[in-house]
Design a protein around this motif. Structure first.
Motif, PDB file in Angstrom:
ATOM      1  N   ASN A 283       0.853  -1.187   0.000  1.00 45.05           N
ATOM      2  CA  ASN A 283       0.000   0.000   0.000  1.00 45.05           C
ATOM      3  C   ASN A 283       0.886   1.233   0.000  1.00 45.05           C
ATOM      4  O   ASN A 283       2.085   1.154   0.288  1.00 45.05           O
ATOM      5  CB  ASN A 283      -0.898   0.034   1.241  1.00 45.05           C
ATOM      6  CG  ASN A 283      -0.115   0.144   2.543  1.00 45.05           C
ATOM      7  OD1 ASN A 283       0.329  -0.872   3.095  1.00 45.05           O
ATOM      8  ND2 ASN A 283       0.092   1.356   3.029  1.00 45.05           N
ATOM      9  N   THR A 284       0.301   2.344  -0.328  1.00 45.55           N
ATOM     10  CA  THR A 284       0.985   3.628  -0.182  1.00 45.55           C
ATOM     11  C   THR A 284       0.524   4.291   1.108  1.00 45.55           C
ATOM     12  O   THR A 284      -0.517   3.930   1.672  1.00 45.55           O
ATOM     13  CB  THR A 284       0.676   4.556  -1.361  1.00 45.55           C
ATOM     14  OG1 THR A 284      -0.720   4.928  -1.304  1.00 45.55           O
ATOM     15  CG2 THR A 284       0.962   3.881  -2.698  1.00 45.55           C
ATOM     16  N   ARG A 285       1.291   5.273   1.552  1.00 47.14           N
ATOM     17  CA  ARG A 285       0.852   6.037   2.727  1.00 47.14           C
ATOM     18  C   ARG A 285      -0.445   6.781   2.431  1.00 47.14           C
ATOM     19  O   ARG A 285      -1.277   6.976   3.333  1.00 47.14           O
ATOM     20  CB  ARG A 285       1.950   7.000   3.156  1.00 47.14           C
ATOM     21  CG  ARG A 285       3.083   6.330   3.901  1.00 47.14           C
ATOM     22  CD  ARG A 285       4.243   7.258   4.127  1.00 47.14           C
ATOM     23  NE  ARG A 285       4.993   7.475   2.890  1.00 47.14           N
ATOM     24  CZ  ARG A 285       6.045   8.286   2.782  1.00 47.14           C
ATOM     25  NH1 ARG A 285       6.457   8.956   3.845  1.00 47.14           N
ATOM     26  NH2 ARG A 285       6.678   8.421   1.630  1.00 47.14           N
ATOM     27  N   ALA A 286      -0.645   7.165   1.189  1.00 43.26           N
ATOM     28  CA  ALA A 286      -1.902   7.827   0.825  1.00 43.26           C
ATOM     29  C   ALA A 286      -3.084   6.876   1.025  1.00 43.26           C
ATOM     30  O   ALA A 286      -4.165   7.298   1.460  1.00 43.26           O
ATOM     31  CB  ALA A 286      -1.840   8.303  -0.625  1.00 43.26           C
ATOM     32  N   ASP A 287      -2.902   5.583   0.715  1.00 41.11           N
ATOM     33  CA  ASP A 287      -3.949   4.599   0.988  1.00 41.11           C
ATOM     34  C   ASP A 287      -4.269   4.568   2.477  1.00 41.11           C
ATOM     35  O   ASP A 287      -5.436   4.516   2.882  1.00 41.11           O
ATOM     36  CB  ASP A 287      -3.514   3.195   0.555  1.00 41.11           C
ATOM     37  CG  ASP A 287      -3.301   3.056  -0.936  1.00 41.11           C
ATOM     38  OD1 ASP A 287      -4.029   3.713  -1.705  1.00 41.11           O
ATOM     39  OD2 ASP A 287      -2.415   2.278  -1.331  1.00 41.11           O
ATOM     40  N   GLY A 288      -3.222   4.562   3.296  1.00 36.85           N
ATOM     41  CA  GLY A 288      -3.432   4.514   4.737  1.00 36.85           C
ATOM     42  C   GLY A 288      -4.183   5.722   5.249  1.00 36.85           C
ATOM     43  O   GLY A 288      -5.127   5.594   6.038  1.00 36.85           O
ATOM     44  N   ARG A 289      -3.785   6.893   4.799  1.00 38.74           N
ATOM     45  CA  ARG A 289      -4.476   8.106   5.252  1.00 38.74           C
ATOM     46  C   ARG A 289      -5.931   8.119   4.782  1.00 38.74           C
ATOM     47  O   ARG A 289      -6.834   8.523   5.523  1.00 38.74           O
ATOM     48  CB  ARG A 289      -3.730   9.346   4.740  1.00 38.74           C
ATOM     49  CG  ARG A 289      -2.379   9.568   5.423  1.00 38.74           C
ATOM     50  CD  ARG A 289      -1.771  10.899   5.053  1.00 38.74           C
ATOM     51  NE  ARG A 289      -1.347  10.963   3.655  1.00 38.74           N
ATOM     52  CZ  ARG A 289      -0.132  10.669   3.223  1.00 38.74           C
ATOM     53  NH1 ARG A 289       0.802  10.282   4.084  1.00 38.74           N
ATOM     54  NH2 ARG A 289       0.189  10.759   1.944  1.00 38.74           N
ATOM     55  N   ALA A 290      -6.157   7.639   3.561  1.00 40.86           N
ATOM     56  CA  ALA A 290      -7.522   7.626   3.023  1.00 40.86           C
ATOM     57  C   ALA A 290      -8.406   6.658   3.802  1.00 40.86           C
ATOM     58  O   ALA A 290      -9.567   6.975   4.117  1.00 40.86           O
ATOM     59  CB  ALA A 290      -7.497   7.254   1.541  1.00 40.86           C
ATOM     60  N   LEU A 291      -7.900   5.480   4.123  1.00 36.36           N
ATOM     61  CA  LEU A 291      -8.694   4.505   4.874  1.00 36.36           C
ATOM     62  C   LEU A 291      -9.006   5.015   6.271  1.00 36.36           C
ATOM     63  O   LEU A 291     -10.143   4.917   6.748  1.00 36.36           O
ATOM     64  CB  LEU A 291      -7.967   3.165   4.929  1.00 36.36           C
ATOM     65  CG  LEU A 291      -8.629   1.984   5.655  1.00 36.36           C
ATOM     66  CD1 LEU A 291      -8.401   1.989   7.147  1.00 36.36           C
ATOM     67  CD2 LEU A 291     -10.133   1.907   5.354  1.00 36.36           C
ATOM     68  N   LEU A 292      -8.010   5.587   6.961  1.00 37.47           N
ATOM     69  CA  LEU A 292      -8.246   6.094   8.308  1.00 37.47           C
ATOM     70  C   LEU A 292      -9.234   7.258   8.296  1.00 37.47           C
ATOM     71  O   LEU A 292     -10.080   7.372   9.196  1.00 37.47           O
ATOM     72  CB  LEU A 292      -6.919   6.518   8.950  1.00 37.47           C
ATOM     73  CG  LEU A 292      -5.956   5.361   9.253  1.00 37.47           C
ATOM     74  CD1 LEU A 292      -4.591   5.905   9.667  1.00 37.47           C
ATOM     75  CD2 LEU A 292      -6.519   4.451  10.331  1.00 37.47           C
ATOM     76  N   ALA A 293      -9.175   8.104   7.277  1.00 34.07           N
ATOM     77  CA  ALA A 293     -10.144   9.191   7.149  1.00 34.07           C
ATOM     78  C   ALA A 293     -11.540   8.637   6.879  1.00 34.07           C
ATOM     79  O   ALA A 293     -12.542   9.120   7.433  1.00 34.07           O
ATOM     80  CB  ALA A 293      -9.726  10.157   6.037  1.00 34.07           C
ATOM     81  N   PHE A 294     -11.636   7.620   6.036  1.00 34.03           N
ATOM     82  CA  PHE A 294     -12.925   6.992   5.753  1.00 34.03           C
ATOM     83  C   PHE A 294     -13.516   6.396   7.031  1.00 34.03           C
ATOM     84  O   PHE A 294     -14.712   6.533   7.299  1.00 34.03           O
ATOM     85  CB  PHE A 294     -12.753   5.902   4.692  1.00 34.03           C
ATOM     86  CG  PHE A 294     -14.049   5.277   4.247  1.00 34.03           C
ATOM     87  CD1 PHE A 294     -14.712   5.762   3.124  1.00 34.03           C
ATOM     88  CD2 PHE A 294     -14.624   4.225   4.951  1.00 34.03           C
ATOM     89  CE1 PHE A 294     -15.920   5.209   2.716  1.00 34.03           C
ATOM     90  CE2 PHE A 294     -15.821   3.661   4.551  1.00 34.03           C
ATOM     91  CZ  PHE A 294     -16.473   4.152   3.425  1.00 34.03           C
ATOM     92  N   ALA A 295     -12.672   5.748   7.835  1.00 35.80           N
ATOM     93  CA  ALA A 295     -13.147   5.124   9.066  1.00 35.80           C
ATOM     94  C   ALA A 295     -13.620   6.162  10.079  1.00 35.80           C
ATOM     95  O   ALA A 295     -14.500   5.871  10.896  1.00 35.80           O
ATOM     96  CB  ALA A 295     -12.050   4.255   9.664  1.00 35.80           C
ATOM     97  N   ARG A 296     -13.076   7.366  10.029  1.00 37.49           N
ATOM     98  CA  ARG A 296     -13.579   8.428  10.907  1.00 37.49           C
ATOM     99  C   ARG A 296     -14.955   8.893  10.456  1.00 37.49           C
ATOM    100  O   ARG A 296     -15.824   9.196  11.281  1.00 37.49           O
ATOM    101  CB  ARG A 296     -12.595   9.602  10.935  1.00 37.49           C
ATOM    102  CG  ARG A 296     -11.346   9.325  11.770  1.00 37.49           C
ATOM    103  CD  ARG A 296     -10.563  10.596  12.040  1.00 37.49           C
ATOM    104  NE  ARG A 296      -9.950  11.148  10.833  1.00 37.49           N
ATOM    105  CZ  ARG A 296      -8.762  10.815  10.393  1.00 37.49           C
ATOM    106  NH1 ARG A 296      -8.029   9.920  11.038  1.00 37.49           N
ATOM    107  NH2 ARG A 296      -8.263  11.371   9.303  1.00 37.49           N
ATOM    108  N   ARG A 297     -15.169   8.958   9.135  1.00 34.28           N
ATOM    109  CA  ARG A 297     -16.469   9.386   8.614  1.00 34.28           C
ATOM    110  C   ARG A 297     -17.514   8.278   8.714  1.00 34.28           C
ATOM    111  O   ARG A 297     -18.699   8.548   8.910  1.00 34.28           O
ATOM    112  CB  ARG A 297     -16.341   9.820   7.150  1.00 34.28           C
ATOM    113  CG  ARG A 297     -15.416  11.011   6.921  1.00 34.28           C
ATOM    114  CD  ARG A 297     -15.577  11.552   5.502  1.00 34.28           C
ATOM    115  NE  ARG A 297     -15.362  10.532   4.480  1.00 34.28           N
ATOM    116  CZ  ARG A 297     -14.175  10.233   3.956  1.00 34.28           C
ATOM    117  NH1 ARG A 297     -13.087  10.868   4.379  1.00 34.28           N
ATOM    118  NH2 ARG A 297     -14.060   9.300   3.021  1.00 34.28           N
TER     119      ARG A 297
END
Length: 334
Positions: A283-297
């Motif tokens: 994965n990329t770090r961008a994937d990680g940030r996107a998933l964690l942001a999605f999980a907050r929403r």
């Protein structure tokens, strides 16, 4: 500190892990020292322990879904204050200079390094990690619910992107462990219809409870043609089964780092009509940030089975035997 190392890779029944005492590591340039709260147990750890994934160094501490707190910093690591809660994931470092890194595909970097494979991971009371590759995490969520997001969640999120699921489409999920039960929730939140094919009765019950439209044994056909599918089970003989279940123009993404051999494909049955077969690499770090942001929403229901640090070998044995529903998590510190 107490830690587990992969001493003799082989089947879990042979005892490939050994509990040892190691010095607390010291953070180098750009690194932070993290006291581990929890570390989720990934199938990649099992592949490393059993030798499906060739060890890159002797006596490595596995584990790459770590939640903990920064307790010390090496030279040049000034971004994260002591006490900051952070997550450590699979991708540990990349070169930042190759053509893959420069085009935003750092997961394909030939010089990439990985937590719990190239460097000691989270089956321990402490670990070090480059500050640029850790994720700052919220303090108001249980650590055992955050840890599985750091690999199971992230790689599932990338696999869903690779599957090219159309809006409102029909997704097939094959295998239903830690990653699949999170990815299913992401797809459902995006408006997909999800059909699950997996061998464990308990996993099929969980899939239906989470909102899957159907849940059937792994080799059964889904009730309707699929627009996209993700293969989480490391079983290559499922590849032609899944390809045959795709509708015209459908895509299969294979999510694991290890897969048993794929049997011969019949072009007309498995690939014709513009069906696509894709792999998923890290994965990329961008994937990680996107998933964690999605999980907050969209808060995800993270189903876990808890183990103490002293039970790491049992957790992996349970994972190997399909006795874990959801994600296994090692509770290590406060």
């Amino acid at each position: 500190m107490t830690a587990w190392v992969v001493r003799r890779p082989g089947p879990m029944a042979t005892g490939p892990l050994e509990k040892v005492r190691l010095p607390v590591p010291e953070p180098a340039e750009g690194e932070v020292l993290i006291r581990v709260e929890v570390c989720a147990v990934c199938r990649t750890d099992l592949h490393l322990a059993e030798g499906d994934l060739t060890p890159r160094r002797p006596a490595t501490v596995p584990g790459h879904e770590v939640v903990g707190r920064v307790v010390d910093r090496g030279p040049g690591a000034g971004l994260l204050a002591n006490g900051t809660r952070v997550g450590v994931a699979w991708l540990r470092a990349t070169c930042g200079r190759c053509r893959y890194c420069l085009r935003g595909a750092e997961n394909l970097c030939p010089h990439s390094r990985y937590t719990g494979w190239d460097a000691d991971g989270g089956y321990a009371e402490y670990l070090v990690a480059p500050q640029d590759f850790v994720y700052e995490l919220p303090d108001d969520q249980p650590a055992d619910k955050l840890a599985p997001l750091l690999c199971a969640g992230i790689i599932g999120y990338r696999a869903l992107l690779r599957a090219d699921l159309p809006q409102g489409g029909r997704l097939g999920v094959y295998g239903f462990g830690a990653s699949a039960h999170l990815t299913t929730q992401v797809a459902l939140a995006q408006g997909a219809t999800v059909h699950v094919m997996t061998r464990a009765d308990s996993a099929r019950r969980l899939a239906l409870d989470l909102g899957a439209a159907s849940a059937r044994p792994a080799y059964d056909a889904p009730p309707e043609p699929l627009d996209a599918a993700i293969l989480f089970a490391p079983a290559g003989d499922l590849v032609p089964v899944v390809l045959a279940a795709l509708d015209r123009g459908g895509t299969l993404a294979v999510a694991g780092i290890h897969l048993t051999d794929i049997p011969p494909l019949v072009y007309q049955d498995h690939l014709f009509q513009e069906r696509t077969l894709r792999s998923v690499t890290a994965n990329t770090r961008a994937d990680g940030r996107a998933l964690l942001a999605f999980a907050r929403r969209h808060p995800l229901r993270v189903t876990t089975a808890s183990y103490g640090l002293d039970e790491a070998d049992r957790a992996l044995s349970d994972l190997a035997a399909d006795r874990v529903t959801g994600a296994a998590v090692l509770h290590i510190g406060d």
